[in-house]
Design a protein around this motif. Structure first.
Motif, mmCIF file in Angstrom:
data_model
loop_
_atom_site.group_PDB
_atom_site.id
_atom_site.type_symbol
_atom_site.label_atom_id
_atom_site.label_comp_id
_atom_site.label_asym_id
_atom_site.label_seq_id
_atom_site.Cartn_x
_atom_site.Cartn_y
_atom_site.Cartn_z
ATOM 1 N N PHE A 180 -1.139 23.705 6.156
ATOM 2 C CA PHE A 180 -1.119 23.371 4.738
ATOM 3 C C PHE A 180 -1.705 21.972 4.527
ATOM 4 N N ARG A 181 -2.066 21.694 3.283
ATOM 5 C CA ARG A 181 -2.636 20.380 2.962
ATOM 6 C C ARG A 181 -1.632 19.267 3.263
ATOM 7 N N SER A 182 -0.368 19.483 2.888
ATOM 8 C CA SER A 182 0.699 18.553 3.231
ATOM 9 C C SER A 182 1.977 19.355 3.375
ATOM 10 N N VAL A 183 2.920 18.795 4.132
ATOM 11 C CA VAL A 183 4.202 19.467 4.358
ATOM 12 C C VAL A 183 5.321 18.449 4.185
ATOM 13 N N GLY A 184 6.282 18.797 3.335
ATOM 14 C CA GLY A 184 7.492 17.998 3.175
ATOM 15 C C GLY A 184 8.695 18.796 3.643
ATOM 16 N N VAL A 185 9.775 18.099 3.951
ATOM 17 C CA VAL A 185 11.005 18.746 4.404
ATOM 18 C C VAL A 185 12.156 18.258 3.528
ATOM 19 N N MET A 186 13.030 19.195 3.165
ATOM 20 C CA MET A 186 14.114 18.900 2.238
ATOM 21 C C MET A 186 15.375 19.611 2.712
ATOM 22 N N GLY A 187 16.511 18.925 2.651
ATOM 23 C CA GLY A 187 17.740 19.579 3.055
ATOM 24 C C GLY A 187 18.963 18.962 2.412
ATOM 25 N N PHE A 188 20.024 19.767 2.367
ATOM 26 C CA PHE A 188 21.320 19.335 1.849
ATOM 27 C C PHE A 188 22.335 19.327 2.987
ATOM 28 N N SER A 189 23.091 18.229 3.105
ATOM 29 C CA SER A 189 24.167 18.099 4.083
ATOM 30 C C SER A 189 23.617 18.305 5.497
ATOM 31 N N ILE A 201 9.515 22.679 2.843
ATOM 32 C CA ILE A 201 10.483 23.471 3.593
ATOM 33 C C ILE A 201 11.886 23.040 3.172
ATOM 34 N N MET A 202 12.705 24.004 2.745
ATOM 35 C CA MET A 202 14.076 23.731 2.315
ATOM 36 C C MET A 202 15.070 24.226 3.366
ATOM 37 N N MET A 203 16.135 23.438 3.580
ATOM 38 C CA MET A 203 17.181 23.802 4.536
ATOM 39 C C MET A 203 18.545 23.530 3.923
ATOM 40 N N HIS A 204 19.324 24.569 3.792
ATOM 41 C CA HIS A 204 20.626 24.488 3.125
ATOM 42 C C HIS A 204 21.683 23.822 4.004
ATOM 43 N N GLY A 205 22.855 23.619 3.435
ATOM 44 C CA GLY A 205 23.974 23.051 4.160
ATOM 45 C C GLY A 205 24.915 24.107 4.716
ATOM 46 N N TRP A 206 25.985 23.635 5.361
ATOM 47 C CA TRP A 206 26.963 24.506 6.012
ATOM 48 C C TRP A 206 27.601 25.460 5.006
ATOM 49 N N SER A 207 27.664 26.729 5.374
ATOM 50 C CA SER A 207 28.282 27.824 4.617
ATOM 51 C C SER A 207 27.426 28.319 3.451
ATOM 52 N N TYR A 208 26.242 27.744 3.245
ATOM 53 C CA TYR A 208 25.315 28.231 2.221
ATOM 54 C C TYR A 208 24.274 29.147 2.867
ATOM 55 N N ASP A 209 23.276 29.510 2.096
ATOM 56 C CA ASP A 209 22.179 30.301 2.644
ATOM 57 C C ASP A 209 20.878 29.887 1.962
ATOM 58 N N GLU A 210 19.834 30.655 2.199
ATOM 59 C CA GLU A 210 18.497 30.291 1.725
ATOM 60 C C GLU A 210 18.369 30.268 0.206
ATOM 61 N N ARG A 211 19.331 30.836 -0.511
ATOM 62 C CA ARG A 211 19.254 30.862 -1.970
ATOM 63 C C ARG A 211 19.679 29.545 -2.613
ATOM 64 N N HIS A 212 20.428 28.707 -1.888
ATOM 65 C CA HIS A 212 21.044 27.527 -2.498
ATOM 66 C C HIS A 212 20.017 26.563 -3.077
ATOM 67 N N LEU A 213 19.203 25.961 -2.226
ATOM 68 C CA LEU A 213 18.209 24.998 -2.703
ATOM 69 C C LEU A 213 17.038 25.681 -3.398
ATOM 70 N N PHE A 214 16.791 26.930 -3.071
ATOM 71 C CA PHE A 214 15.687 27.656 -3.701
ATOM 72 C C PHE A 214 15.874 27.745 -5.213
ATOM 73 N N ALA A 215 17.118 27.659 -5.667
ATOM 74 C CA ALA A 215 17.392 27.688 -7.107
ATOM 75 C C ALA A 215 16.771 26.506 -7.836
ATOM 76 N N LEU A 216 16.361 25.465 -7.100
ATOM 77 C CA LEU A 216 15.748 24.281 -7.710
ATOM 78 C C LEU A 216 14.246 24.434 -7.919
ATOM 79 N N ARG A 217 13.673 25.564 -7.541
ATOM 80 C CA ARG A 217 12.211 25.677 -7.555
ATOM 81 C C ARG A 217 11.606 25.475 -8.932
ATOM 82 N N SER A 218 12.339 25.842 -9.989
ATOM 83 C CA SER A 218 11.796 25.671 -11.341
ATOM 84 C C SER A 218 11.706 24.213 -11.742
ATOM 85 N N ARG A 219 12.378 23.331 -11.001
ATOM 86 C CA ARG A 219 12.349 21.897 -11.303
ATOM 87 C C ARG A 219 11.307 21.154 -10.480
#
Length: 227
Positions: free
Chosen positions: A105-114, A32-50
């Motif tokens: 799900f088998r496992s769940v992680g949480v990720m966020g910026f700011s 689960i990804m959670m962006h920072g202030w003034s961003y939106d759901e696209r911000h961290l999602f851009a890292l999916r290829s990594r």
């Protein structure tokens, strides 16, 4: 403990969630990804290829519109790095209400910026047995006490904490508070990047990709019953 409720916090919009896979697979691992202030759901999602290709990613949009984007904690009355606990916990309630409608799900992680990093840690504090690991990037821990803190102190789940040496946004007091909490409640992999400010880029992205890959491998091995 401060109340986890505030009466007028809006719910998350499930239609605004970005999914890496068109259909969530309950046999897969979820991040689960959670962006920072003034961003939106696209911000961290851009890292999916990594990140591991087989990983299911759900990138959330915070429900409060601010500064051309969205926020978990509105700026009014919530200083940077020190939101009111009742507001932070209401935001976590909203995220958990969305999460509880998902398949298991088998496992769940949480990720966020700011602000999203604070959300990731607060989710782990609220449900210490639910989330296998955390990633907080340029974030902080909320200044309150949670019933789950005691369990975290015993289980010490893995958390990647990446931040820039030149981050002038998150106050030093919030960083010190986070360091103290991490040292007593988490198995923290803290990385300070000399070329970064309040951002996610470069070596940090490579390092968090390795971290997540290790967490997915661990979940797979545990599911297969391997030692």
């Amino acid at each position: 403990m401060i109340s986890n409720r505030t009466s007028n916090y809006p719910p998350l919009d499930p239609d605004a969630v970005l999914w890496s896979h068109s259909k969530a697979d309950p046999d897969s691992d979820l991040l689960i990804m959670m962006h920072g202030w003034s961003y939106d759901e696209r911000h961290l999602f851009a890292l999916r290829s990594r990140l591991p290709q087989e990983l299911t990613i759900a990138s959330l949009r915070a429900p409060i519109a601010e500064a051309g984007g969205y926020a978990w904690f509105p700026s009014s009355g919530n200083p940077i790095g020190d939101p009111r606990p009742e507001v932070a916990n209401a935001a976590v309630d909203a995220a958990l209400a969305w999460y509880d409608d998902l398949p298991r799900f088998r496992s769940v992680g949480v990720m966020g910026f700011s602000q999203g990093g604070a959300m990731a840690l607060q989710l782990m504090r609220r449900r210490p047995a639910e989330f296998a690991y955390g990633i907080q990037l340029g974030g902080f821990v909320v200044d309150d006490a949670q019933p789950g803190d005691r369990q975290l102190a015993l289980t010490r789940p893995p958390v990647f904490w990446g931040r820039g040496a030149h981050d002038s946004v998150i106050p030093g007091s919030a960083i010190r508070r986070t360091a103290e909490f991490s040292a007593t409640h988490l198995s923290v992999d803290e990385r300070v990047y000399s070329d970064l400010g309040h951002d996610v880029a470069g070596q940090e992205v490579r390092d968090l990709g390795v971290f997540v890959g290790g967490m997915v491998d661990h979940a797979r091995t545990a599911a297969e019953g391997k030692p």
